[in-house]
Motif scaffolding. Structure first.
Motif, PDB file in Angstrom:
ATOM      1  N   ALA A  81      36.128  38.589  51.656  1.00 32.18           N
ATOM      2  CA  ALA A  81      35.342  37.992  50.539  1.00 32.18           C
ATOM      3  C   ALA A  81      36.353  38.860  49.243  1.00 32.18           C
ATOM      4  CB  ALA A  81      34.037  38.462  50.225  1.00 32.18           C
ATOM      5  N   TYR A  82      36.560  38.131  48.381  1.00 30.06           N
ATOM      6  CA  TYR A  82      37.626  38.451  47.322  1.00 30.06           C
ATOM      7  C   TYR A  82      37.034  38.528  45.676  1.00 30.06           C
ATOM      8  CZ  TYR A  82      41.007  37.297  50.646  1.00 30.06           C
ATOM      9  OH  TYR A  82      41.769  37.167  52.048  1.00 30.06           O
ATOM     10  N   GLY A  83      35.576  38.348  45.803  1.00 34.63           N
ATOM     11  CA  GLY A  83      34.991  38.781  44.444  1.00 34.63           C
ATOM     12  C   GLY A  83      34.996  37.369  43.693  1.00 34.63           C
ATOM     13  N   PRO A  84      34.270  37.570  42.628  1.00 32.10           N
ATOM     14  CA  PRO A  84      34.169  36.096  41.709  1.00 32.10           C
ATOM     15  C   PRO A  84      35.710  35.897  40.838  1.00 32.10           C
ATOM     16  CG  PRO A  84      33.228  38.049  40.651  1.00 32.10           C
ATOM     17  CD  PRO A  84      33.584  38.336  41.930  1.00 32.10           C
ATOM     18  N   ASN A  85      36.325  36.910  40.833  1.00 29.47           N
ATOM     19  CA  ASN A  85      37.657  36.625  40.170  1.00 29.47           C
ATOM     20  C   ASN A  85      38.999  36.609  41.242  1.00 29.47           C
ATOM     21  OD1 ASN A  85      36.626  36.570  37.389  1.00 29.47           O
ATOM     22  ND2 ASN A  85      36.624  38.666  37.471  1.00 29.47           N
ATOM     23  N   GLU A  86      38.529  35.994  42.363  1.00 30.31           N
ATOM     24  CA  GLU A  86      39.621  36.069  43.422  1.00 30.31           C
ATOM     25  C   GLU A  86      40.972  35.563  42.624  1.00 30.31           C
ATOM     26  OE1 GLU A  86      39.215  31.554  45.477  1.00 30.31           O
ATOM     27  OE2 GLU A  86      37.680  32.810  46.043  1.00 30.31           O
ATOM     28  N   GLY A  87      42.070  36.095  43.229  1.00 30.03           N
ATOM     29  CA  GLY A  87      43.382  36.183  42.696  1.00 30.03           C
ATOM     30  C   GLY A  87      43.651  36.212  41.568  1.00 30.03           C
ATOM     31  N   ALA A  88      42.772  37.076  40.808  1.00 27.71           N
ATOM     32  CA  ALA A  88      43.134  37.539  39.543  1.00 27.71           C
ATOM     33  C   ALA A  88      44.316  38.801  39.343  1.00 27.71           C
ATOM     34  CB  ALA A  88      41.981  37.870  38.672  1.00 27.71           C
ATOM     35  N   GLU A  89      44.437  39.145  40.642  1.00 29.04           N
ATOM     36  CA  GLU A  89      45.426  40.303  40.660  1.00 29.04           C
ATOM     37  C   GLU A  89      46.880  39.904  40.174  1.00 29.04           C
ATOM     38  OE1 GLU A  89      42.978  41.089  44.544  1.00 29.04           O
ATOM     39  OE2 GLU A  89      43.771  39.660  43.188  1.00 29.04           O
ATOM     40  N   ASP A  90      47.556  41.050  39.681  1.00 26.47           N
ATOM     41  CA  ASP A  90      48.979  40.650  39.299  1.00 26.47           C
ATOM     42  C   ASP A  90      49.882  40.019  40.471  1.00 26.47           C
ATOM     43  OD1 ASP A  90      48.396  41.494  36.746  1.00 26.47           O
ATOM     44  OD2 ASP A  90      49.216  43.517  37.115  1.00 26.47           O
ATOM     45  N   GLY A  91      50.454  39.223  40.218  1.00 31.00           N
ATOM     46  CA  GLY A  91      51.526  38.399  41.179  1.00 31.00           C
ATOM     47  C   GLY A  91      50.629  37.417  41.891  1.00 31.00           C
ATOM     48  N   ARG A  92      49.375  37.109  42.015  1.00 25.72           N
ATOM     49  CA  ARG A  92      48.554  36.076  42.568  1.00 25.72           C
ATOM     50  C   ARG A  92      48.671  34.845  41.928  1.00 25.72           C
ATOM     51  NH1 ARG A  92      46.403  36.998  47.467  1.00 25.72           N
ATOM     52  NH2 ARG A  92      45.314  39.128  47.893  1.00 25.72           N
ATOM     53  N   ASN A  93      49.846  34.141  41.876  1.00 23.85           N
ATOM     54  CA  ASN A  93      49.920  32.958  40.958  1.00 23.85           C
ATOM     55  C   ASN A  93      50.681  31.676  41.763  1.00 23.85           C
ATOM     56  OD1 ASN A  93      52.578  33.849  41.576  1.00 23.85           O
ATOM     57  ND2 ASN A  93      52.960  34.343  39.367  1.00 23.85           N
ATOM     58  N   SER A  94      50.430  31.989  43.156  1.00 22.88           N
ATOM     59  CA  SER A  94      50.962  30.673  43.837  1.00 22.88           C
ATOM     60  C   SER A  94      49.855  29.943  44.324  1.00 22.88           C
ATOM     61  CB  SER A  94      51.469  31.215  45.237  1.00 22.88           C
ATOM     62  OG  SER A  94      52.042  30.282  46.010  1.00 22.88           O
ATOM     63  N   SER A  95      49.918  28.581  44.310  1.00 26.33           N
ATOM     64  CA  SER A  95      48.912  27.611  44.579  1.00 26.33           C
ATOM     65  C   SER A  95      48.753  27.531  46.153  1.00 26.33           C
ATOM     66  CB  SER A  95      49.216  26.017  44.046  1.00 26.33           C
ATOM     67  OG  SER A  95      50.297  25.704  44.738  1.00 26.33           O
ATOM     68  N   SER A  96      47.599  26.949  46.619  1.00 25.92           N
ATOM     69  CA  SER A  96      47.427  26.690  48.042  1.00 25.92           C
ATOM     70  C   SER A  96      48.547  25.955  48.601  1.00 25.92           C
ATOM     71  CB  SER A  96      45.944  26.484  48.301  1.00 25.92           C
ATOM     72  OG  SER A  96      44.917  27.319  47.905  1.00 25.92           O
ATOM     73  N   PHE A  97      48.562  24.933  47.632  1.00 29.96           N
ATOM     74  CA  PHE A  97      49.819  23.768  48.239  1.00 29.96           C
ATOM     75  C   PHE A  97      51.063  24.628  48.250  1.00 29.96           C
ATOM     76  CE2 PHE A  97      52.255  19.977  47.293  1.00 29.96           C
ATOM     77  CZ  PHE A  97      51.943  19.459  48.396  1.00 29.96           C
TER      78      PHE A  97
END
Length: 432
Positions: free
Chosen positions: A17-33
């Motif tokens: 589980a990644y919490g409510p702000n999942e992907g908010a960390e620096d560098g997490r900017n890639s889409s699932s696609f």
């Protein structure tokens, strides 16, 4: 492993589980696609060229092995990423860090050793494939050059970006190009296969349902085709929505499965036990007119794809060696780093080139690398680390059975596949 380099995440056992702000960390900017295409680009490539030859080793049972390998790789890929978050507080940095968390320095060194062997073997496979493709392409216009010369040319082409850039990050457009090149190659295999299917040479081909003696080496070769585990942590780290990892992985693996199955079935159906690796050799043997044209187009597309992808993989290999040799900002000035890095990477490329020149057997070398290193990296290590970090008593009974099956399959494939691959490689070199 430095705590300062780790990313904190929310976590709930036993699922990630990644919490409510999942992907908010620096560098997490890639889409699932984008992550999907990156994974497909990594795992779907050379396997398309080798799959028919793997089916030749196993018979039609190779289709079952391909599906089996795909499902196991999805599961172990899920476990590997799950291990990154095992303590509920920090995200481990990568595969080697998982080994370190599970078994200390021994686990880290073990993973790094197998990864370096994997990178080394794949680097040689890249050079061999490029040199063979160039040789075949130029022979079509009556330009015949010794294969060793083509190997040197291929190494120089890869060496230029390998030495020029300190680090390279695979972008989504490159992943898209690689995926399209692979899809185009599969379409060509189908088109040329359908055309050749009615010829007398095709009708005379022999096929087998299962060849027990060839199953270990086929599994090793096919598993290498799905072997993206070394880059999975890096891909997941860039995802904006990391909770989607397993779904993205399953979709990417499913895409590769379709491509591999089509390439293997049509290649083995048409050319039978005489099919060669890479399959371009078989496609060109009896082709004329239009089929020659599309085959050449596929060869060119795959050659460029490998030329672009090879430096990315080789730089990953080199960066690990550079850390060991302390060619980093912490130990050297920038000027000294540039000189040391250039010398190291040039030396590595010379070694890659020499191995490729004297072991120019693409299929056999791919089987050997798959058996010796990849079966451990994608099958055994993720399961063992998962059971150690989470505790086998906390794992569901049916998962324990699955984990046991994966470890047994991985070890048998490693031992028997390596023995068979070495024998085949020796036979191939003796007949050259």
């Amino acid at each position: 492993m430095s705590k300062n380099d780790e990313k904190s995440v929310a976590y709930t056992d036993p699922e990630i589980a990644y919490g409510p702000n999942e992907g908010a960390e620096d560098g997490r900017n890639s889409s699932s696609f984008g992550a999907y295409f990156n994974i497909v680009c990594v795992i779907a490539g050379m396997g398309v060229l080798q799959m028919a030859a793997a089916f030749k080793e196993a018979g039609w049972f190779g289709v079952i092995i391909t599906v089996f390998s795909c499902l196991l790789c999805i599961y172990t890929g899920h476990l590997l990423i799950k291990c990154l978050y095992f303590d509920g507080k920090n995200r481990l940095q990568g595969y080697a860090a998982v080994g370190d968390a599970a078994f200390g320095k021994f686990g880290r060194y073990m993973v790094e050793f197998f990864l370096l062997c994997f990178y080394f073997g794949v680097a040689c496979i890249f050079i061999i494939l490029i040199s063979k493709n160039l040789s075949e392409l130029f022979e079509l216009i009556d330009v015949t050059i010794n294969l060793k010369i083509w190997t040197i040319i291929a190494a120089v082409v890869i060496w230029i970006p390998f030495v020029s850039f300190k680090a390279m990050k695979e972008v989504e457009i490159l992943a898209l190009f690689g995926t399209l090149a692979t899809v185009f190659t599969v379409v060509v295999i189908i088109i040329v296969g359908v055309v050749d299917l009615g010829k007398a040479e095709s009708k005379a081909q022999t096929h087998s349902f299962v060849k027990p003696s060839g199953l270990p080496i086929a599994l090793a070769s096919i598993s290498l085709s799905f072997g993206g585990s070394p880059v999975f942590p890096a891909v997941e780290k860039t995802m904006k929505h990391p909770k989607s990892w397993t779904k993205v992985l399953a979709c990417a693996m499913g895409t590769a499965l379709i491509l591999y199955t089509l390439a293997g079935v049509f290649g083995y159906l048409v050319y039978g036990d005489s099919v060669q690796s890479p399959i371009f050799v078989s496609l060109l043997e009896n082709s004329t007119g239009f089929t020659v044209g599309v085959t050449v187009a596929a060869m060119i597309a795959m050659t460029f794809h490998i030329m672009f992808a090879a430096p990315i993989l080789l730089i990953s290999f080199s960066l690990e060696v550079e850390k060991w040799l302390r060619i980093t900002d912490n130990y050297m000035t920038k000027k000294k780093q540039i000189v040391s890095r250039s010398l190291l990477r040039t030396g590595l490329m010379v070694v890659f080139c020499l191995v490729s020149m004297f072991v120019p057997a693409f299929g056999d070398l791919m089987s050997l690398v798959g058996a010796l290193t990849n079966t451990q990296i994608i099958f055994v290590f993720p399961v063992v680390f998962y059971l150690k970090l989470y505790g086998w008593r906390k794992v569901r009974w049916y998962e324990l059975i699955l984990c046991a099956i994966i470890v047994v399959v991985g070890m048998i494939s490693c031992v028997l596949g390596t023995i068979d691959a070495i024998k085949n490689l020796k036979h191939t070199l003796d007949t050259m």
